[in-house]
Scaffold this motif. Structure first.
Motif, short mmCIF file in Angstrom:
data_model
loop_
_atom_site.label_atom_id
_atom_site.label_comp_id
_atom_site.label_asym_id
_atom_site.label_seq_id
_atom_site.Cartn_x
_atom_site.Cartn_y
_atom_site.Cartn_z
N VAL A 320 0.84 -1.21 0.00
CA VAL A 320 0.00 0.00 0.00
C VAL A 320 0.87 1.25 0.00
CG1 VAL A 320 -1.70 1.32 1.32
CG2 VAL A 320 -1.94 -1.15 1.10
N LEU A 321 1.96 1.25 0.76
CA LEU A 321 2.88 2.38 0.77
C LEU A 321 3.46 2.61 -0.62
CD1 LEU A 321 4.64 4.56 2.08
CD2 LEU A 321 6.24 2.75 2.76
N GLY A 567 5.22 6.17 14.32
CA GLY A 567 4.03 6.97 14.54
C GLY A 567 2.81 6.11 14.83
N PHE A 568 2.71 4.99 14.10
CA PHE A 568 1.60 4.06 14.34
C PHE A 568 1.65 3.51 15.75
CE2 PHE A 568 0.54 -0.54 14.37
CZ PHE A 568 -0.85 -0.42 14.30
N LEU A 569 2.84 3.11 16.21
CA LEU A 569 2.96 2.56 17.56
C LEU A 569 2.58 3.60 18.62
CD1 LEU A 569 6.32 0.54 17.33
CD2 LEU A 569 3.98 -0.35 17.27
N VAL A 570 2.99 4.85 18.40
CA VAL A 570 2.69 5.90 19.37
C VAL A 570 1.18 6.14 19.46
CG1 VAL A 570 2.93 8.37 19.87
CG2 VAL A 570 4.93 7.03 19.14
N PHE A 571 0.54 6.35 18.31
CA PHE A 571 -0.90 6.66 18.33
C PHE A 571 -1.74 5.44 18.70
CE2 PHE A 571 0.63 10.16 15.61
CZ PHE A 571 0.05 11.22 16.29
N MET A 572 -1.28 4.26 18.30
CA MET A 572 -1.98 3.04 18.71
C MET A 572 -1.92 2.88 20.22
SD MET A 572 -0.88 -0.90 17.92
CE MET A 572 -1.62 -2.26 18.82
N ARG A 596 -12.13 -1.77 16.72
CA ARG A 596 -10.69 -1.77 16.99
C ARG A 596 -9.90 -1.89 15.68
NH1 ARG A 596 -7.78 -3.90 21.74
NH2 ARG A 596 -9.76 -4.81 22.42
N THR A 597 -10.36 -2.79 14.80
CA THR A 597 -9.69 -2.98 13.51
C THR A 597 -9.70 -1.70 12.69
OG1 THR A 597 -10.30 -5.33 13.48
CG2 THR A 597 -9.71 -4.31 11.38
N ILE A 598 -10.86 -1.03 12.64
CA ILE A 598 -10.97 0.22 11.87
C ILE A 598 -10.04 1.28 12.44
CG2 ILE A 598 -12.52 2.12 11.29
CD1 ILE A 598 -14.80 0.07 11.15
N TYR A 599 -10.02 1.43 13.74
CA TYR A 599 -9.16 2.44 14.36
C TYR A 599 -7.69 2.20 14.04
CZ TYR A 599 -13.14 4.04 17.18
OH TYR A 599 -14.34 4.55 17.59
N TYR A 600 -7.24 0.96 14.22
CA TYR A 600 -5.82 0.66 14.01
C TYR A 600 -5.43 0.84 12.54
CZ TYR A 600 -5.43 -1.31 18.73
OH TYR A 600 -5.41 -1.48 20.09
N VAL A 601 -6.28 0.39 11.63
CA VAL A 601 -5.96 0.53 10.20
C VAL A 601 -5.94 1.99 9.79
CG1 VAL A 601 -6.80 0.05 7.86
CG2 VAL A 601 -6.80 -1.77 9.58
N LEU A 602 -6.88 2.78 10.29
CA LEU A 602 -6.90 4.21 9.96
C LEU A 602 -5.66 4.91 10.51
CD1 LEU A 602 -10.65 5.22 10.50
CD2 LEU A 602 -9.41 4.98 8.33
N ILE A 603 -5.23 4.55 11.70
CA ILE A 603 -4.02 5.15 12.26
C ILE A 603 -2.81 4.79 11.40
CG2 ILE A 603 -2.41 5.04 14.21
CD1 ILE A 603 -4.82 4.74 16.05
N CYS A 605 -2.70 3.86 8.19
CA CYS A 605 -2.78 4.52 6.89
C CYS A 605 -2.55 6.03 7.03
CB CYS A 605 -4.14 4.26 6.24
SG CYS A 605 -4.40 2.55 5.75
N GLY A 606 -3.07 6.62 8.10
CA GLY A 606 -2.87 8.05 8.31
C GLY A 606 -1.40 8.40 8.49
N CYS A 607 -0.70 7.62 9.30
CA CYS A 607 0.74 7.86 9.50
C CYS A 607 1.51 7.70 8.19
CB CYS A 607 1.29 6.92 10.57
SG CYS A 607 0.66 7.23 12.24
N MET A 608 1.14 6.67 7.43
CA MET A 608 1.80 6.42 6.14
C MET A 608 1.58 7.58 5.18
SD MET A 608 0.83 3.62 3.27
CE MET A 608 -0.62 4.62 2.91
N VAL A 609 0.34 8.03 5.04
CA VAL A 609 0.02 9.12 4.11
C VAL A 609 0.71 10.41 4.53
CG1 VAL A 609 -1.85 10.62 3.29
CG2 VAL A 609 -2.17 8.14 3.35
N LEU A 610 0.69 10.72 5.82
CA LEU A 610 1.29 11.96 6.32
C LEU A 610 2.80 11.99 6.06
CD1 LEU A 610 0.70 14.59 7.89
CD2 LEU A 610 1.27 13.34 9.98
#
Length: 722
Positions: A320-321, A567-572, A596-603, A605-610
């Protein structure tokens, strides 16, 4: 000053720097191998009681926390190792680009001869295509892993069944189909690596995404076979057990059966269109339905939950990245300089060469490819083409050859050849190709092509021309054996010489060209006709082709992977600690699994996009500043573009008389080459044999080299696109 003190010359400094870089790369490779072996070991022992009752229990207890819940173990042993390999692999590849190895050809030793034997084709004809000894060995080891995992899962699962009597077989049935799903996840975890075009993992294994497509196909078939057996077998089980209502079950915290059925449904549609006859005759149907992988993976996550999805998440995340970085690169219009329309006998055999402006810092290796999109023809369709130019010989241009094969290429050919447009909006992804040049390891290169299969060999010859002329290095003898249907198709050979060179430049190479025309016994009147050049006007809104992450592409890629994961680890951790944990307390029985799945995946993907967007925009700004500096240094007017100077210079070169390379080519009419005889005539100790073109031609060459009748032939099949 003591005359005995050795001076630090630029040459000595360069060799010293290369030696230091090679030592660093060796250390990195040792670490990578150790981590890879450890990761493989985890998959091997995972089905056993040793892992479930001992290792997993101890590690889960240690890693359980209020920040990562019960998923610390999965993150540590399934996600972290792969991303660590990707980051360290990026660093390894970055150091590899600092010094291009144009040393003398490597001497053959026992280890290289042994490795050469394993690289020979062992399987040529069959459903698997051309398979070397190394590929077959790894395929057998992977099948052994699948068989080991399934049988061990079943052995452990059956031992847990405490029910005796007439109902025992139902429990065995359920245990069997459940373990089929667990085994299928092994295949799914590897499925996306081969199609990650900008991967930093594939080059570590000496692979390219284009050459790894067959592995994706193998894994896809095996994945869907196991998942289909897993999913469909539950229907009769529930019916026999009187629990058919389970098919509509979507539990709050457990496995969701409806999500699994939807995932399988989309997967089966996708799988059906991969049938070879459908893929060949209805490619667009195959292409568009393949995007159902998004729904397939989405519902798979809902089916198994994010904890189990972590097993396959690394490969999918890297894919995806890569896909997002490709999207960012393709959002720009690139500068199309000119096209060369090749003479043809019919509309079905028409071809043209497209020449793009590229950033002078963009370097790629022979046998690379790009993906081209022309919005005026189709905004959605992307078509792959083999790059025919050398980034060293032509620092500011990139060329591809397009052959009319379908509706899209026909429209492009008509649009360009009609001269009705003075500017064509084009977007590009790539280039993608091998991570290293290994053209000097053989004494002789035999390049066997059929039709437009010659395109990857054009870049190889141009690269060797640069090495012999500019680097003053010894290059191998080159024998080009090309087969064409008609004599007019011989004009393809003229593309070997770019406009900036002439036939006299080829005198620096030991090059022999043997061309065979199969359908004509004598040449046509216009077979020496030169290509027609069509120029496009410069436009300030277009930009040269450049890497999405600039010159230090690998270094930036590693930084993006590392930063986005941190970033994912921090926000997760923050989400889990201050929102999920107060509700669930690490029981996994209260907080909804889907949420939980939606939250983690969005975090994630958000970190990746940013992070990826920031890196892309920074490099885009830097490229623009470099282009502006060039404009100021060379005194180009604001109304013009930097590429306009190439527009004028190349037009002057094109107006000069050019000698056709066909005048020095050995042409045979009305016959096919005796490949076995031609290959066996090569007596050098190491002969690299490259085949590109129709499947039958590649199989014939592979069979000759794989027969083991001579020891000096080393075969390699080359993928090409046009």
């Amino acid at each position: 000053m003591d005359a005995r003190v050795e001076r630090e010359t630029p040459s000595n400094s360069k060799h010293k720097g290369r030696g230091e870089v090679n030592e660093v790369r060796k250390v990195i490779m040792v670490v990578l191998i150790m981590v890879m072996l450890g990761y493989i070991l985890i998959w091997i022992i995972m089905p056993t009681n040793l892992y479930k009752n001992n290792w997993k229990v101890k590690m889960s207890t240690t890693l359980k926390s209020t920040y990562f819940g019960t998923y610390g173990l999965s993150l540590l042993i399934f996600v972290f190792p792969v991303l660590f390999i990707a980051v360290l692999g990026s660093l390894y590849l970055h150091y590899g680009t600092k010094y291009v190895d144009y040393d003398k050809p490597r001497k053959e030793d026992k280890s290289r001869r042994w490795l050469g034997r394993w690289r020979r084709p062992l399987l040529v004809r069959g459903p698997l295509g051309i398979v070397s000894g190394i590929e077959l060995s790894f395929l057998m080891m992977f099948i052994a892993l699948i068989a080991w995992s399934l049988t061990t899962y079943l052995h452990v699962g059956y031992a847990k069944i405490k029910v005796h009597g007439g109902q025992r077989w139902l429990y065995k049935w359920e245990a069997t189909i459940f373990r089929l799903g667990l085994t299928g996840n092994i295949c799914l975890s590897l499925l996306f690596y081969p199609v990650t075009r900008g991967s930093s993992i594939l080059p570590l294994l000496g692979l390219t995404s284009e050459g790894s497509i067959k592995y994706h196909i193998w894994l896809g078939h095996l994945t869907m076979t196991l998942f289909t057996a897993h999913g469909l077998s539950y229907i009769p089980l529930w019916y026999v057990a009187g629990e058919i209502s389970q098919a509509l079950n979507w539990t709050k915290t457990g496995v969701s059966n409806i999500a699994g059925e939807l995932s399988l449904f989309f997967g089966l549609i996708l799988w059906a269109t991969t049938y070879p006859r459908i893929r060949r005759k209805c490619f667009e149907l195959f292409y568009y339905t393949h995007h159902l992988y998004i729904l397939f993976i989405t519902f798979f996550f809902f089916h198994v939950g994010i904890g189990f999805a972590f097993y396959m998440l690394p490969g999918f995340y890297l894919f995806v990245l890569d896909r997002y970085l490709r999207f960012l690169q393709s959002s720009q219009s690139v500068r199309l300089l000119y096209a060369r329309v090749l003479p043809s006998s019919s509309s079905s055999s028409s071809s043209l060469e497209l020449n793009f402006a590229k950033n002078s810092g963009l370097s790629y290796n022979p046998n690379s490819m790009i993906f081209v999109n022309v919005p005026s023809i189709s905004k959605l369709q992307w078509h792959p083409f083999t790059v025919t130019s050398s980034s060293n010989l032509e620092e500011d241009k990139l060329s591809v050859v397009v052959k009319v094969q379908g509706t899209w290429t026909r429209k492009l050919y008509d649009l360009v050849s009609s001269s009705s447009v003075d500017r064509l909006q084009v977007s590009v992804e790539g280039p993608y190709g091998p991570a290293s040049k290994q053209l000097l390891r053989h004494d002789t290169l035999v390049l066997v092509s059929g039709g437009n299969g010659i395109t990857p060999f054009i870049s190889i010859i141009q690269e060797l021309l640069f090495v012999s002329t500019n680097m003053k290095c010894q290059t191998p003898k080159i024998i080009l054996i090309s087969t064409f249907k008609n004599s007019i198709d011989l004009s393809m050979l003229n593309l070997i010489i770019p406009l900036s060179c002439s036939t006299s430049d080829l005198s620096n190479l030991d090059l022999q060209i043997k061309a065979y025309v199969t359908r004509e016994k004598e040449p046509s009147e216009d077979y020496l006709k030169q290509p027609q050049t069509i120029w496009f006007k410069p436009n300030a809104t277009d930009s040269p082709i450049s890497r999405s992450l600039g010159k230090n592409n690998w270094l930036w890629l590693g930084a993006i992977i590392m930063s986005s994961f941190i970033g994912f680890l921090v926000f997760m951790g923050l989400l889990t600690r201050y929102y999920i944990y107060p509700i669930d307390h690490n029981t996994n029985d209260i907080f909804p699994q889907a949420a939980r799945t939606i939250y983690y995946v969005l975090i994630l993907c958000g970190c990746m996009v940013l992070v990826a967007s920031g890196a892309f925009l920074w490099n885009k700004k830097r490229n623009a500043m470099e282009t502006k500096q060039i404009t100021n240094m060379e005194g180009i007017t604001p109304q013009a573009t930097p590429e306009s100077r190439f527009y004028n210079a190349d037009r002057e070169l094109e107006s000069l008389p050019h000698q056709s390379i066909l005048e020095s080519t050995e042409v045979h009419f009305g016959e096919r080459p005796n490949l076995k005889k031609l290959l066996f005539e090569c007596k050098e100790s190491s002969v690299g044999v490259f085949a590109s073109g129709p499947r039958g031609l590649r199989h014939e060459v592979a069979a000759i080299c794989g027969a083991g009748l001579v020891e000096n032939l080393h075969f390699e099949s080359i993928s090409f696109s046009w």
